[in-house]
Motif scaffolding. Structure first.
Motif, mmCIF file in Angstrom:
data_model
loop_
_atom_site.group_PDB
_atom_site.id
_atom_site.type_symbol
_atom_site.label_atom_id
_atom_site.label_comp_id
_atom_site.label_asym_id
_atom_site.label_seq_id
_atom_site.Cartn_x
_atom_site.Cartn_y
_atom_site.Cartn_z
ATOM 1 N N UNK A 130 -3.429 23.203 -4.601
ATOM 2 C CA UNK A 130 -2.976 21.854 -4.271
ATOM 3 C C UNK A 130 -3.282 21.586 -2.800
ATOM 4 N N UNK A 131 -4.058 20.534 -2.534
ATOM 5 C CA UNK A 131 -4.478 20.213 -1.169
ATOM 6 C C UNK A 131 -3.642 19.050 -0.641
ATOM 7 N N UNK A 132 -3.050 19.238 0.541
ATOM 8 C CA UNK A 132 -2.207 18.207 1.175
ATOM 9 C C UNK A 132 -1.136 17.698 0.210
ATOM 10 N N UNK A 133 -0.186 18.557 -0.183
ATOM 11 C CA UNK A 133 0.885 18.121 -1.084
ATOM 12 C C UNK A 133 1.575 16.863 -0.563
ATOM 13 N N UNK A 134 1.809 15.905 -1.461
ATOM 14 C CA UNK A 134 2.429 14.649 -1.069
ATOM 15 C C UNK A 134 1.441 13.555 -0.747
ATOM 16 N N UNK A 135 0.157 13.901 -0.665
ATOM 17 C CA UNK A 135 -0.860 12.889 -0.382
ATOM 18 C C UNK A 135 -1.098 12.031 -1.619
ATOM 19 N N UNK A 136 -1.715 10.862 -1.411
ATOM 20 C CA UNK A 136 -1.994 9.979 -2.546
ATOM 21 C C UNK A 136 -2.936 10.633 -3.540
ATOM 22 N N UNK A 137 -3.889 11.408 -3.028
ATOM 23 C CA UNK A 137 -4.826 12.091 -3.918
ATOM 24 C C UNK A 137 -4.101 13.091 -4.809
ATOM 25 N N UNK A 165 4.614 -1.412 11.423
ATOM 26 C CA UNK A 165 5.681 -1.382 12.418
ATOM 27 C C UNK A 165 5.159 -1.415 13.850
ATOM 28 N N UNK A 166 3.840 -1.443 14.019
ATOM 29 C CA UNK A 166 3.274 -1.550 15.360
ATOM 30 C C UNK A 166 3.138 -0.243 16.104
ATOM 31 N N UNK A 167 3.371 0.900 15.419
ATOM 32 C CA UNK A 167 3.162 2.195 16.079
ATOM 33 C C UNK A 167 1.678 2.482 16.250
ATOM 34 N N UNK A 168 0.856 1.903 15.388
ATOM 35 C CA UNK A 168 -0.591 2.094 15.450
ATOM 36 C C UNK A 168 -1.272 0.737 15.411
ATOM 37 N N UNK A 169 -2.439 0.638 16.063
ATOM 38 C CA UNK A 169 -3.207 -0.605 16.052
ATOM 39 C C UNK A 169 -4.082 -0.699 14.813
ATOM 40 N N UNK A 170 -4.660 0.437 14.418
ATOM 41 C CA UNK A 170 -5.545 0.475 13.257
ATOM 42 C C UNK A 170 -5.173 1.648 12.368
ATOM 43 N N UNK A 171 -5.359 1.474 11.074
ATOM 44 C CA UNK A 171 -5.200 2.563 10.119
ATOM 45 C C UNK A 171 -6.464 2.698 9.289
ATOM 46 N N UNK A 172 -6.805 3.919 8.929
ATOM 47 C CA UNK A 172 -7.949 4.167 8.052
ATOM 48 C C UNK A 172 -7.423 4.957 6.862
ATOM 49 N N UNK A 173 -7.435 4.333 5.693
ATOM 50 C CA UNK A 173 -6.817 4.972 4.528
ATOM 51 C C UNK A 173 -7.493 4.502 3.243
ATOM 52 N N UNK A 174 -7.124 5.129 2.146
ATOM 53 C CA UNK A 174 -7.616 4.788 0.812
ATOM 54 C C UNK A 174 -7.121 3.400 0.441
ATOM 55 N N UNK A 175 -7.970 2.603 -0.192
ATOM 56 C CA UNK A 175 -7.557 1.232 -0.518
ATOM 57 C C UNK A 175 -6.579 1.158 -1.680
ATOM 58 N N UNK A 176 -6.227 2.315 -2.279
ATOM 59 C CA UNK A 176 -5.190 2.324 -3.313
ATOM 60 C C UNK A 176 -3.795 2.194 -2.707
ATOM 61 N N UNK A 177 -3.692 2.252 -1.378
ATOM 62 C CA UNK A 177 -2.399 2.086 -0.710
ATOM 63 C C UNK A 177 -1.909 0.652 -0.851
ATOM 64 N N UNK A 178 -0.608 0.454 -0.650
ATOM 65 C CA UNK A 178 -0.036 -0.893 -0.659
ATOM 66 C C UNK A 178 -0.336 -1.541 0.689
ATOM 67 N N UNK A 179 -1.356 -2.369 0.726
ATOM 68 C CA UNK A 179 -1.829 -2.974 1.976
ATOM 69 C C UNK A 179 -1.401 -4.432 2.117
ATOM 70 N N UNK A 180 -0.430 -4.839 1.328
ATOM 71 C CA UNK A 180 0.012 -6.238 1.364
ATOM 72 C C UNK A 180 0.504 -6.606 2.763
ATOM 73 N N UNK A 181 0.089 -7.778 3.215
ATOM 74 C CA UNK A 181 0.501 -8.270 4.528
ATOM 75 C C UNK A 181 -0.364 -7.787 5.668
ATOM 76 N N UNK A 182 -1.333 -6.914 5.396
ATOM 77 C CA UNK A 182 -2.219 -6.403 6.434
ATOM 78 C C UNK A 182 -3.630 -6.962 6.240
ATOM 79 N N UNK A 183 -4.372 -7.049 7.338
ATOM 80 C CA UNK A 183 -5.774 -7.422 7.256
ATOM 81 C C UNK A 183 -6.601 -6.158 7.051
ATOM 82 N N UNK A 184 -7.629 -6.235 6.226
ATOM 83 C CA UNK A 184 -8.422 -5.045 5.920
ATOM 84 C C UNK A 184 -9.918 -5.338 6.031
#
Length: 309
Positions: free
Chosen positions: A197-204, A142-161
């Motif tokens: 439970x660490x960071x409830x709701x996180x992908x991990x 959505x353009x709120x951030x220029x770069x993201x750093x995350x686990x590659x299990x995320x849905x990254x479709x449409x983004x450059x990685x």
């Protein structure tokens, strides 16, 4: 159209949409509320369409407003890109970069890696925000951030990685715990014991619950922790065990005298990526930072992937 759009009005409109309030938007952008109202009214009159719906719970963009805010973010991003690239001709990379990263990346390597970048590109400003992977991807899209750093299990479709670093989930244990004598464990071996439970709701955390369900042994969560540091302190108090990345909890675990036992599961090696929108929407300073992080990770890849718990 009676006039061209100006970047100040676009920034103010985006701020109102994100804050849901003219008062909060004016405070964020350091401008008096009456000036914000005047610019928004002129904008709607110029376009001959209602962009904001005003209600008792604040302001929300209409369908037209949602389309306009998307275009406004694209325009401002392109303008920043243009300015950054032109400024390179007069003395190096400059500008600002908004980065959103997972707690694990921030706890492990990202601050130190960014410090080496900022020591080289002193005119670049970086804003770093912590968030969960799903929010990171949405912020970049959505353009709120220029770069993201995350686990590659995320849905990254449409983004450059670009690949970044890896981490290794392990079992964090009080040294008196029955499992603390093991050299390595399967995640399924831990399900008989009360856990943190660490960071409830996180992908991990979601992934751990899925693997527990597949094993037919739901996790015996006793307490929840929002950070890796607090999870280690809870383990040190004897209130359970935790599954956390070695790279994120290592220093705290060592200081508290905790035991880290590596996991033998195939999934216990997570690859992180740097994600962004297409180059035409990404500023030169953001691309330079992404390249810098990628090169650092490539150079340290052997060491970061091979050290044991």
């Amino acid at each position: 159209m009676k006039s061209h759009f100006d970047p100040i009005t676009l920034k103010l409109f985006i701020a109102v949409c994100e804050e849901g309030s003219i008062a909060r938007a004016s405070q964020r952008e350091s401008i008096v509320p009456s000036a914000v109202c005047k610019r928004l009214a002129a904008l709607e009159e110029d376009l001959r369409v209602t962009l904001l719906a005003r209600g008792k719970h604040g302001m929300k963009p209409t369908a037209a407003g949602t389309a306009f805010v998307r275009q406004a973010r694209d325009v401002l991003s392109r303008m920043e890109n243009m300015y950054a690239e032109m400024s390179e001709f007069s003395g190096g990379v400059t500008g600002s970069v908004r980065v959103v990263a997972s707690p694990a990346a921030i706890a492990a390597w990202l601050p130190a890696d960014m410090a080496t970048f900022l020591s080289i590109y002193r005119s670049v400003r970086v804003a770093l925000k912590e968030s969960l992977s799903s929010e990171i991807v949405r912020s970049v899209r959505e353009g709120h951030a220029d770069l993201g750093v995350c686990w590659d299990a995320s849905d990254l479709s449409g983004l450059e990685t670009a690949t970044y670093r890896s981490d290794h989930p392990c079992v964090v244990l009080h040294p008196s715990h029955p499992l603390a004598t093991h050299d390595a464990l399967y995640f399924e071996d831990t399900l008989e014991y009360e856990s943190v439970s660490v960071s409830p709701g996180s992908m991990m955390e979601i992934m751990l619950r899925q693997h527990a369900a597949l094993a037919g042994k739901p996790m015996a969560t006793r307490i929840e922790a929002s950070t890796f540091d607090s999870a280690c302190r809870i383990v040190a108090a004897g209130l359970g065990i935790a599954i956390s990345p070695r790279e994120a909890v290592g220093p705290t675990a060592k200081a508290l005298g905790l035991t880290l036992v590596p996991l033998k599961n195939d999934w216990a090696n997570r690859q992180f990526v740097i994600c962004s929108r297409s180059q035409k929407y990404t500023s030169s300073s953001a691309r330079t930072l992404a390249d810098h992080l990628h090169r650092l990770a490539e150079g340290d890849g052997i060491q970061s992937n091979s050290s044991p718990c």
